[in-house]
Write an enzyme that holds these catalytic residues in place. Structure first.
Site, PDB file in Angstrom:
ATOM      1  CB  SER A 140      -0.927  -0.064   1.213  1.00  0.00           C
ATOM      2  OG  SER A 140      -1.795   1.020   1.211  1.00  0.00           O
ATOM      3  CE1 TYR A 154      -0.158   5.067  -5.535  1.00  0.00           C
ATOM      4  CE2 TYR A 154       0.350   6.751  -3.906  1.00  0.00           C
ATOM      5  CZ  TYR A 154       0.589   5.497  -4.457  1.00  0.00           C
ATOM      6  OH  TYR A 154       1.553   4.691  -3.915  1.00  0.00           O
ATOM      7  CE  LYS A 158      -0.704   2.041  -3.785  1.00  0.00           C
ATOM      8  NZ  LYS A 158      -0.298   0.644  -4.012  1.00  0.00           N
TER       9      LYS A 158
HETATM   10  N1  LIG Z   1       7.739   4.955  -5.208  1.00  0.00           N
HETATM   11  C1  LIG Z   1       7.100   5.408  -4.151  1.00  0.00           C
HETATM   12  O1  LIG Z   1       7.351   6.528  -3.676  1.00  0.00           O
HETATM   13  C2  LIG Z   1       6.064   4.551  -3.463  1.00  0.00           C
HETATM   14  C3  LIG Z   1       5.680   4.887  -2.163  1.00  0.00           C
HETATM   15  C4  LIG Z   1       4.728   4.119  -1.503  1.00  0.00           C
HETATM   16  C5  LIG Z   1       4.162   3.027  -2.132  1.00  0.00           C
HETATM   17  N2  LIG Z   1       4.550   2.716  -3.396  1.00  0.00           N
HETATM   18  C6  LIG Z   1       3.902   1.559  -4.034  1.00  0.00           C
HETATM   19  O2  LIG Z   1       4.891   0.606  -4.339  1.00  0.00           O
HETATM   20  C7  LIG Z   1       4.483  -0.169  -5.466  1.00  0.00           C
HETATM   21  C8  LIG Z   1       5.602  -0.183  -6.507  1.00  0.00           C
HETATM   22  O3  LIG Z   1       5.870   1.153  -6.883  1.00  0.00           O
HETATM   23  P1  LIG Z   1       7.242   1.605  -7.554  1.00  0.00           P
HETATM   24  O4  LIG Z   1       7.553   2.925  -7.001  1.00  0.00           O
HETATM   25  O5  LIG Z   1       8.223   0.501  -7.482  1.00  0.00           O
HETATM   26  O6  LIG Z   1       6.723   1.825  -9.062  1.00  0.00           O
HETATM   27  P2  LIG Z   1       7.473   1.646 -10.451  1.00  0.00           P
HETATM   28  O7  LIG Z   1       8.936   1.810 -10.338  1.00  0.00           O
HETATM   29  O8  LIG Z   1       6.712   2.535 -11.370  1.00  0.00           O
HETATM   30  O9  LIG Z   1       7.170   0.114 -10.817  1.00  0.00           O
HETATM   31  C9  LIG Z   1       5.855  -0.298 -11.044  1.00  0.00           C
HETATM   32  C10 LIG Z   1       5.860  -1.755 -11.436  1.00  0.00           C
HETATM   33  O10 LIG Z   1       4.502  -2.143 -11.713  1.00  0.00           O
HETATM   34  C11 LIG Z   1       4.467  -2.726 -13.032  1.00  0.00           C
HETATM   35  N3  LIG Z   1       3.180  -2.422 -13.664  1.00  0.00           N
HETATM   36  C12 LIG Z   1       2.700  -1.199 -13.991  1.00  0.00           C
HETATM   37  N4  LIG Z   1       1.516  -1.329 -14.594  1.00  0.00           N
HETATM   38  C13 LIG Z   1       1.245  -2.649 -14.640  1.00  0.00           C
HETATM   39  C14 LIG Z   1       0.161  -3.420 -15.159  1.00  0.00           C
HETATM   40  N5  LIG Z   1      -0.870  -2.820 -15.755  1.00  0.00           N
HETATM   41  N6  LIG Z   1       0.195  -4.761 -15.027  1.00  0.00           N
HETATM   42  C15 LIG Z   1       1.247  -5.370 -14.431  1.00  0.00           C
HETATM   43  N7  LIG Z   1       2.309  -4.700 -13.923  1.00  0.00           N
HETATM   44  C16 LIG Z   1       2.295  -3.360 -14.036  1.00  0.00           C
HETATM   45  C17 LIG Z   1       5.627  -2.071 -13.779  1.00  0.00           C
HETATM   46  O11 LIG Z   1       6.107  -2.873 -14.835  1.00  0.00           O
HETATM   47  P3  LIG Z   1       5.607  -2.731 -16.352  1.00  0.00           P
HETATM   48  O12 LIG Z   1       5.555  -1.260 -16.659  1.00  0.00           O
HETATM   49  O13 LIG Z   1       6.642  -3.483 -17.101  1.00  0.00           O
HETATM   50  O14 LIG Z   1       4.283  -3.391 -16.407  1.00  0.00           O
HETATM   51  C18 LIG Z   1       6.676  -2.033 -12.672  1.00  0.00           C
HETATM   52  O15 LIG Z   1       7.292  -3.285 -12.578  1.00  0.00           O
HETATM   53  C19 LIG Z   1       3.191   0.474  -5.976  1.00  0.00           C
HETATM   54  O16 LIG Z   1       2.076  -0.237  -5.486  1.00  0.00           O
HETATM   55  C20 LIG Z   1       3.242   1.870  -5.355  1.00  0.00           C
HETATM   56  O17 LIG Z   1       1.950   2.413  -5.178  1.00  0.00           O
HETATM   57  C21 LIG Z   1       5.486   3.447  -4.078  1.00  0.00           C
END
Ligand SMILES: NC(=O)c1ccc[n+]([C@@H]2O[C@H](COP(=O)([O-])OP(=O)(O)OC[C@H]3O[C@@H](n4cnc5c(N)ncnc54)[C@H](OP(=O)(O)O)[C@@H]3O)[C@@H](O)[C@H]2O)c1
Length: 276
Positions: A140, A154, A158
């Protein structure tokens, strides 16, 4: 629970937090099943994991597509990949003023963050309960604890993941299946790519988030605030403060914070000029 010999499906494993979770799971002895849309990225990561002596499988799928989760579950069954640990990590952000940002991107973030997570959990959770073991980690965010102007969609997705995960954890208590929500704060990933938004300067690394998330799950915690010591404390505090304030006050405060971060002025950076 330990990870040695477990099969862990990590959604969104091609980059960011999901990639780090997959690498760390493999390092701890799990066979990882890597899921995302970009096949090349997944195959590269699988090769890296195998080079390190680990075990990795690739499943390409779009979890935001209406039939995406079903196709994934079918493929897992056809290939005999029985999942012990489901890591629902794939997620997409939506920053900027709600009314002036493209609706399609917001709908597709709801489809991924909510529908995709629900559908996979429904299908694979039933298998876990039938076996009486394993677990589910839902990634989340601290964004889920309060309304967030300029990240309205967003934060709402979450909040859904937070509420759903807490309820499911209680429903499955005593079944042998452990359910945990992880709430990272800002993490240095490509999360905001394609827009003018930037990740907060105090962001954690995906690796620090992955290590702590998996440690907490192994300790059978119900909630994880993963990251460095300093951000863990901050994030836990930010998750608690809104519980003490009227929600309108919280929305004003988060709106003011997001304006300071420039999220009220976010535009797409990868659209052709003139099409914004
Ligand atoms: N970064 C932050 O600051 C942060 C903070 C709190 C929580 N989060 C959470 O952590 C999780 C990962 O975020 P991240 O920051 O690592 O994001 P990220 O770098 O943008 O990576 C997102 C991942 O999800 C995959 N994805 C996107 N759309 C998809 C789809 N339709 N079907 C299957 N896979 C899909 C992408 O691969 P493809 O594009 O190849 O599909 C990628 O592997 C998310 O749930 C985000 O809400 C992130």
């Amino acid at each position: 629970m330990g990870y040695e010999g477990q099969t862990a499906l990590v959604t969104g494993a091609s980059k960011g937090i999901g990639r780090a979770l997959a690498v760390e799971l493999a390092r701890r002895g799990a066979r990882v099943v890597l899921l995302a849309r970009s096949e090349e990225g997944l195959r590269g990561l699988a090769a890296e994991i195998r080079d390190q002596g680990g075990s990795a499988e690739v499943v390409v799928g779009d979890l935001a597509a209406a039939d995406g989760p079903d196709r994934v579950v079918r493929e897992l069954r056809e290939r005999g990949l029985a999942v012990d640990v489901l890591v629902n990590n794939a997620g997409a952000g939506s920053a900027g003023p709600f009314l002036t940002r493209p609706l399609d991107a917001q709908l597709s973030s709801v489809a991924l963050n909510v529908d995709g997570l629900l559908a996979l959990t429904h299908a694979l959770g039933a298998d876990l309960v039938a076996r009486g073991s394993g677990g589910i980690i839902n990634v989340s965010s601290t964004a889920g604890f309060q309304p967030m102007p300029y990240q309205a969609t967003y934060a709402a997705t979450k909040a859904f993941v937070l509420s759903f995960t807490e309820a499911l954890a209680e429903e499955l208590r005593g079944t042998g299946v452990h359910v945990m929500a992880a709430h990272p704060g800002p993490v240095a990933t490509s999360f905001f790519d394609g827009t003018s938004a930037t990740i907060h300067p105090i962001a954690d690394t995906p690796e620090a988030v992955a290590v702590r998330t998996l440690d907490d799950f192994a300790r059978r915690r119900s909630t994880s605030y993963p990251g460095r010591v300093v951000t863990r404390t901050l994030n836990r505090t930010f998750a608690w403060v809104p519980r003490l304030l009227p929600r309108t006050v919280t929305a004003r405060a988060t709106g003011a914070l997001n304006r300071r971060l420039g999220l009220h002025e976010v535009v797409d950076t990868d659209l052709p000029r003139g099409s914004r």
